[in-house]
Scaffold this motif. Sequence first.
Motif, short mmCIF file in Angstrom:
data_model
loop_
_atom_site.label_atom_id
_atom_site.label_comp_id
_atom_site.label_asym_id
_atom_site.label_seq_id
_atom_site.Cartn_x
_atom_site.Cartn_y
_atom_site.Cartn_z
N LEU A 1 5.86 24.09 -20.56
CA LEU A 1 6.95 23.68 -21.43
C LEU A 1 7.28 22.21 -21.17
N LEU A 2 7.37 21.42 -22.23
CA LEU A 2 7.60 19.98 -22.08
C LEU A 2 9.07 19.69 -21.79
N PRO A 3 9.35 18.59 -21.09
CA PRO A 3 10.74 18.23 -20.79
C PRO A 3 11.48 17.77 -22.04
N ASP A 4 12.80 17.72 -21.94
CA ASP A 4 13.62 17.25 -23.05
C ASP A 4 13.28 15.79 -23.37
N ILE A 5 13.50 15.43 -24.63
CA ILE A 5 13.29 14.06 -25.07
C ILE A 5 14.66 13.42 -25.31
N SER A 6 14.84 12.20 -24.81
CA SER A 6 16.04 11.43 -25.08
C SER A 6 15.61 10.05 -25.53
N SER A 7 16.04 9.64 -26.74
CA SER A 7 15.56 8.37 -27.28
C SER A 7 16.61 7.75 -28.18
N TYR A 8 16.77 6.42 -28.08
CA TYR A 8 17.67 5.68 -28.96
C TYR A 8 16.93 5.07 -30.14
N SER A 9 15.63 5.30 -30.22
CA SER A 9 14.83 4.85 -31.36
C SER A 9 14.13 6.07 -31.96
N ASP A 10 13.51 5.88 -33.11
CA ASP A 10 12.83 6.98 -33.78
C ASP A 10 11.82 7.64 -32.85
N VAL A 11 11.67 8.96 -33.01
CA VAL A 11 10.69 9.72 -32.24
C VAL A 11 9.60 10.21 -33.21
N THR A 12 8.36 10.01 -32.83
CA THR A 12 7.22 10.44 -33.65
C THR A 12 6.48 11.56 -32.92
N LEU A 13 6.21 12.64 -33.64
CA LEU A 13 5.43 13.78 -33.12
C LEU A 13 4.16 13.89 -33.95
N HIS A 14 3.02 13.80 -33.31
CA HIS A 14 1.73 13.86 -34.00
C HIS A 14 0.95 15.05 -33.46
N PHE A 15 0.75 16.06 -34.32
CA PHE A 15 0.07 17.29 -33.92
C PHE A 15 -1.33 17.34 -34.53
N TYR B 1 -8.90 18.53 -27.46
CA TYR B 1 -9.09 19.51 -28.53
C TYR B 1 -7.85 19.56 -29.42
N ASP B 2 -6.89 20.39 -29.04
CA ASP B 2 -5.61 20.44 -29.76
C ASP B 2 -4.56 19.72 -28.92
N TYR B 3 -3.66 18.98 -29.55
CA TYR B 3 -2.66 18.25 -28.76
C TYR B 3 -1.45 17.88 -29.61
N LEU B 4 -0.35 17.60 -28.92
CA LEU B 4 0.84 17.03 -29.52
C LEU B 4 1.08 15.68 -28.86
N GLU B 5 1.09 14.64 -29.66
CA GLU B 5 1.31 13.29 -29.17
C GLU B 5 2.74 12.88 -29.49
N ILE B 6 3.45 12.35 -28.48
CA ILE B 6 4.86 12.01 -28.64
C ILE B 6 5.04 10.51 -28.39
N ILE B 7 5.74 9.85 -29.31
CA ILE B 7 6.11 8.44 -29.13
C ILE B 7 7.63 8.37 -29.16
N ALA B 8 8.23 7.85 -28.08
CA ALA B 8 9.68 7.76 -27.98
C ALA B 8 10.05 6.52 -27.18
N ASN B 9 11.20 5.95 -27.49
CA ASN B 9 11.72 4.78 -26.77
C ASN B 9 10.77 3.59 -26.79
N GLY B 10 9.93 3.50 -27.83
CA GLY B 10 9.02 2.37 -27.95
C GLY B 10 7.91 2.37 -26.92
N GLU B 11 7.73 3.48 -26.19
CA GLU B 11 6.70 3.55 -25.16
C GLU B 11 5.35 3.94 -25.76
N ALA B 12 4.30 3.87 -24.96
CA ALA B 12 2.97 4.26 -25.42
C ALA B 12 2.93 5.76 -25.71
N PRO B 13 2.10 6.18 -26.65
CA PRO B 13 2.01 7.61 -26.98
C PRO B 13 1.60 8.44 -25.76
N ARG B 14 2.21 9.62 -25.65
CA ARG B 14 1.85 10.55 -24.58
C ARG B 14 1.32 11.84 -25.20
#
Length: 274
Positions: free
Chosen positions: A213-227, A193-206
Motif C-alpha cells: 500500500l502506497l503512502p499518503d500524498i501531500s502536494s501544493y501543486s497538481d498531482v498526476t497519476l499515470h497508469f 510491466y504494469d505500474y502507476l507513476e505519480i508526479i507530485a510537488n514538482g518532483e521527478a515521476p515515481r
Amino acid sequence: MMWMKVCIFLLSSATLSHGDCGGTVTGAEGTISSPGYPVSYPSRMDCTWTLPSRGGRLTLSFTDFQLERPIGMLSSRCNYDYVEVHEGDALVGRWCGENSPGTLTFGSRTAQVHMVSDSSISRRGFRLQWSLAGVAPPCGGVMDGPYGEITSPSYPLDYPSSQDCTWTIAAQGGQIIARFLDFALETGSSCQYDYLEIIANGEAPRRHCGSDLLPDISSYSDVTLHFVSDGNKQERGFQLLYSIQPVSSGGVSASGTDQSTPPSQRTTAGPVQS
C-alpha cells in the motif's frame, strides 16, 4: 385494456436502470423506479437499491412519488407501504403516501433506497434520478472538485490489459491530500510491466507496482497519476481518495501547515477521511 396494461408495463420495465426489484447501481447517473412503474407496484414486495458514492457526491431526486396512504394510529410511521433511504448504517427517513423525499444529497457514504409493500392497496410507485459527481472517469481525466475518488479501470475487478490512463488532480491553490485504500498491480523488478507513476510537488515521476500500500500524498501543486498495464497478467488495481484543503492567505493551510517551510521539510498532513 389488459393489452394496454401489458404494453405500459413492458415500456416502463425497459427504462429501469437497475432491475425490477433492487440491485447495485454503476456509472455516473441514471434512474430508478419501483417495479411496474407507472403501473401499480406488486404487493408483498421488499426491494433494496444500493448506490455507492465511490468517494464522490451522490444526489437522489425523486421526480414522482405515490404510495399507499397510511391510516390509523400508526400512520405517522408509514405502517403499510413505504420507501426508506439509508446513508451508510443511518436511517435518513421513511416516506409514504404522496409525501415525496424530494432531493437528497450524500457525501462519501453509500446510500440505499429500500421499498416495502404490504398485501393490500398499491399505487403508482416512485421514480428517481440519481447522479454522482467527483468520481474520476474510467481511464484518465482532470479532477477539479474539492474531493473525489480515482480507481484503476474496472476496479475492484481486474483491470484490462493494454491500458494507458492519466489523471490530473488540480490543486487550485490548495493542498492535495490523497490516501490509497487499495493497491495491487503486477510485480516487476523495475515495475516494467504494469505500474502507476505519480508526479507530485514538482518532483521527478515515481513508479510503483506490486501489492504494498502506497503512502499518503501531500502536494501544493497538481498531482498526476499515470497508469499503464501491458498485455499479460492483470491484478485488482488501485483505489485512491483525495481532498483539496484550502490554504489561507497567510501561507498556512487549514491543517496548520506553514507553507514557508520547504516541501521536503514539511510534516506530511493527515490522511483523507473515508
